[in-house]
Scaffold this motif. Sequence first.
Motif, PDB file in Angstrom:
ATOM      1  N   GLN A 242       0.856  -1.178   0.000  1.00 40.21           N
ATOM      2  CA  GLN A 242       0.000   0.000   0.000  1.00 40.21           C
ATOM      3  C   GLN A 242       0.895   1.231   0.000  1.00 40.21           C
ATOM      4  O   GLN A 242       1.786   1.375   0.840  1.00 40.21           O
ATOM      5  CB  GLN A 242      -0.920   0.026   1.230  1.00 40.21           C
ATOM      6  N   ILE A 248      -3.073   0.802  -3.877  1.00 40.44           N
ATOM      7  CA  ILE A 248      -2.871  -0.509  -3.285  1.00 40.44           C
ATOM      8  C   ILE A 248      -2.628  -1.503  -4.410  1.00 40.44           C
ATOM      9  O   ILE A 248      -3.424  -1.600  -5.356  1.00 40.44           O
ATOM     10  CB  ILE A 248      -4.096  -0.960  -2.453  1.00 40.44           C
ATOM     11  N   ARG A 250      -2.651  -5.220  -5.577  1.00 39.56           N
ATOM     12  CA  ARG A 250      -3.257  -6.497  -5.185  1.00 39.56           C
ATOM     13  C   ARG A 250      -2.822  -7.594  -6.144  1.00 39.56           C
ATOM     14  O   ARG A 250      -2.838  -7.420  -7.369  1.00 39.56           O
ATOM     15  CB  ARG A 250      -4.787  -6.388  -5.179  1.00 39.56           C
TER      16      ARG A 250
END
Length: 252
Positions: A242, A248, A250
């Motif tokens: 993050q 962020i 992922r």
Amino acid sequence: MMKIALITGATSGIGEACARRFAEGGYSLILTARRADKLAAVKAELEAKGTKVLTLVFDVRDAEAAKQAVDSIPAEWQNIDVLINNAGLALGLDKEYEGDPEDWNTMIDTNIKGLLTMTRLIVPAMVKRNEGHVINVGSVAGDAAYACGNVYCATKAAVKSISDGLRIDVADTAVRVTNLKPGLVETNFSNVRFHGDNERADKVYKGIKPLTGADIADVAFYAASAPKHVQIAEVLVLATHQANGNVIHREA
């Protein structure tokens, strides 16, 4: 003389983790929350390990109830070394013009006014003794707004300003003020935000290893344990993938 930490919102998430960490660090604890049954369970667990625990049941949104609870603290517990203003929440993730005013009121009353109430009740005695530490749990959300975060982000920006203002106001004393700003932490935070929608809450943490309440508690304890001439004014704590409140990474 026992070291005492008062922790609001101490029955779940970061607050509960702080209770465990400060207990491990030798503190006696004053734990506050709204639910007596959950407070009793945390108290029993920690007392079984040798920690002295005093519990106060009230909602920080109720200033009079908070005052009555603080006024009831026995004399031997009144020299509070650390105040952790942790009680807080997010409700909803809607566009500002579509938001629920009741959610707004709850966030403002808890995250801002509740924090101010506890500060007003506890800090004067710290100033009088010329010692103490206030740790306010803010958020990365207080640094910059993110989509549909509007009012929640505003409340955490207020926590930053309130923390900065308090630090200025006590600069002529030995009282320290820390604004602790977590990023993505896997607690019941998202479940509360989405009003119990577990499936939606789980998606918040999908594809990334988030922080835990224990991670944030470790940082709070570090700040409280710094030498008296060292003030950890502000700490931003993020998961490795993050970058800020908006970015962020992922894994698929």
